[in-house]
Scaffold this active site. Structure first.
Site, PDB file in Angstrom:
ATOM      1  N   SER A 146     111.363 185.354  38.771  1.00  0.00           N
ATOM      2  CA  SER A 146     112.783 185.677  38.575  1.00  0.00           C
ATOM      3  C   SER A 146     113.458 184.472  37.922  1.00  0.00           C
ATOM      4  CB  SER A 146     113.432 185.931  39.946  1.00  0.00           C
ATOM      5  OG  SER A 146     114.841 185.869  39.862  1.00  0.00           O
ATOM      6  N   TYR A 159     115.686 184.434  48.825  1.00  0.00           N
ATOM      7  CA  TYR A 159     115.085 185.023  47.611  1.00  0.00           C
ATOM      8  C   TYR A 159     114.754 183.922  46.611  1.00  0.00           C
ATOM      9  CZ  TYR A 159     114.785 188.296  43.613  1.00  0.00           C
ATOM     10  OH  TYR A 159     114.360 189.029  42.509  1.00  0.00           O
TER      11      TYR A 159
HETATM   12  C1  GCO Z   1     121.309 188.319  42.790  1.00  0.00           C
HETATM   13  C2  GCO Z   1     120.271 189.224  42.166  1.00  0.00           C
HETATM   14  C3  GCO Z   1     119.197 188.432  41.420  1.00  0.00           C
HETATM   15  C4  GCO Z   1     118.380 189.431  40.624  1.00  0.00           C
HETATM   16  C5  GCO Z   1     117.236 188.884  39.871  1.00  0.00           C
HETATM   17  C6  GCO Z   1     117.608 187.923  38.815  1.00  0.00           C
HETATM   18  O1  GCO Z   1     121.696 188.569  43.935  1.00  0.00           O
HETATM   19  O2  GCO Z   1     121.732 187.379  42.094  1.00  0.00           O
HETATM   20  O3  GCO Z   1     119.667 190.036  43.162  1.00  0.00           O
HETATM   21  O4  GCO Z   1     118.433 187.720  42.357  1.00  0.00           O
HETATM   22  O5  GCO Z   1     117.872 190.365  41.504  1.00  0.00           O
HETATM   23  O6  GCO Z   1     116.324 188.293  40.755  1.00  0.00           O
HETATM   24  O7  GCO Z   1     116.387 187.520  38.229  1.00  0.00           O
END
Ligand code: GCO
Length: 255
Positions: A146, A159
């Protein structure tokens, strides 16, 4: 240039978390490039619906229910796939979840759930798939990272940590498994319109922020990941290893 450089005909691809979103789009693209596709999800109904959509597209498809966070399940399912369906030539570690919140308010279970799904699952599934790739001295692994593998955004701590770890796990895999003619690389999507990001895209302020923060001044469309996935799954990337290709409209190269 040989046209066969980019074909996936004769290959089989397992895409984890592919009943919807980016995983579904990537799996469809690999199928349209000639691969037989193995879709994966935890929910049988969603999996059945995804498989029937593929059958309508005339793509050779199988559906495999497997919880990518459960190593017992993985250890049972992967050998069954290799025996009953055939060799997994391409593995796409796509399964992922997003749980947002202020980092200081994130509880351990939430943290663990995101890390388990977005990072540990890629390790566990790869560990069981790579055994056969090593035996065949051939394989492709694509980790769906990501822009959060490089950048932080408030409320996405677990994440971001997971996706940053997945970038380095990609390199850890490459330094150990490249010698078996296995290429392990990553794709780093920017902001794409999916079920996971719909709440963000529906928010006018956030929508304007993404468009302003992205040099291309728009969200990505899931199909726009297919070319990079086909490239990394094909002969065209046989001497590429440990790389993360950002498909992000320029977001990671701009302030
Ligand atoms: C957020 C999004 C991002 C996207 C993606 C970007 O909350 O900013 O969920 O995390 O999902 O991963 O690459």
């Amino acid at each position: 240039m040989k046209q066969s450089l980019f074909t996936l005909t004769g290959l089989r691809a397992l895409v984890t978390g592919s009943t919807q979103g980016l995983g579904f789009a990537i799996a469809q693209g690999l199928g349209e490039a000639g691969a037989a596709v193995i879709l994966n999800g935890r929910n049988q109904d969603k999996l059945d619906r995804a498989v029937s959509r593929f059958r309508d597209l005339d793509i050779t498809v199988h559906g495999v229910r497997m919880d990518v966070r459960d190593e017992e399940d993985i250890a049972k399912v992967i050998p069954e796939v290799e025996k009953n369906i055939g060799p997994i030539n391409i593995l796409v570690n796509n399964a992922g979840i997003q749980k947002r919140g202020n980092l200081e308010a994130i509880d351990k279970d939430t943290w663990q759930d995101v890390i388990d799904t977005n990072l540990t699952a890629a390790f566990l599934v790869s560990k069981h798939v790579v055994k056969q790739m090593i035996g065949r001295n051939r394989g492709k692994i694509i980790n769906i990272c990501s822009v959060m593998s490089e950048l932080g955004r408030p409320t996405t701590g677990p994440y971001t940590a997971a996706k940053g770890g997945l970038k380095m796990l990609t390199r850890a895999m490459a330094v150990e498994w490249a010698r078996y003619d296995i290429q392990i690389n990553g794709i780093g999507p920017g902001y794409f319109l999916t079920e996971m990001t719909k709440p963000l895209a529906d928010d006018e302020t956030f929508d304007n922020w993404v468009k302003g923060r992205t040099p291309a001044q728009r969200w990505g469309i899931p199909e726009e990941l297919v070319g990079t996935a086909v490239y990394l799954g094909s002969e065209a990337s046989n001497f590429v290893n440990g790389q993360i290709i950002y498909v992000d409209g320029g977001m990671t190269i701009s302030v």
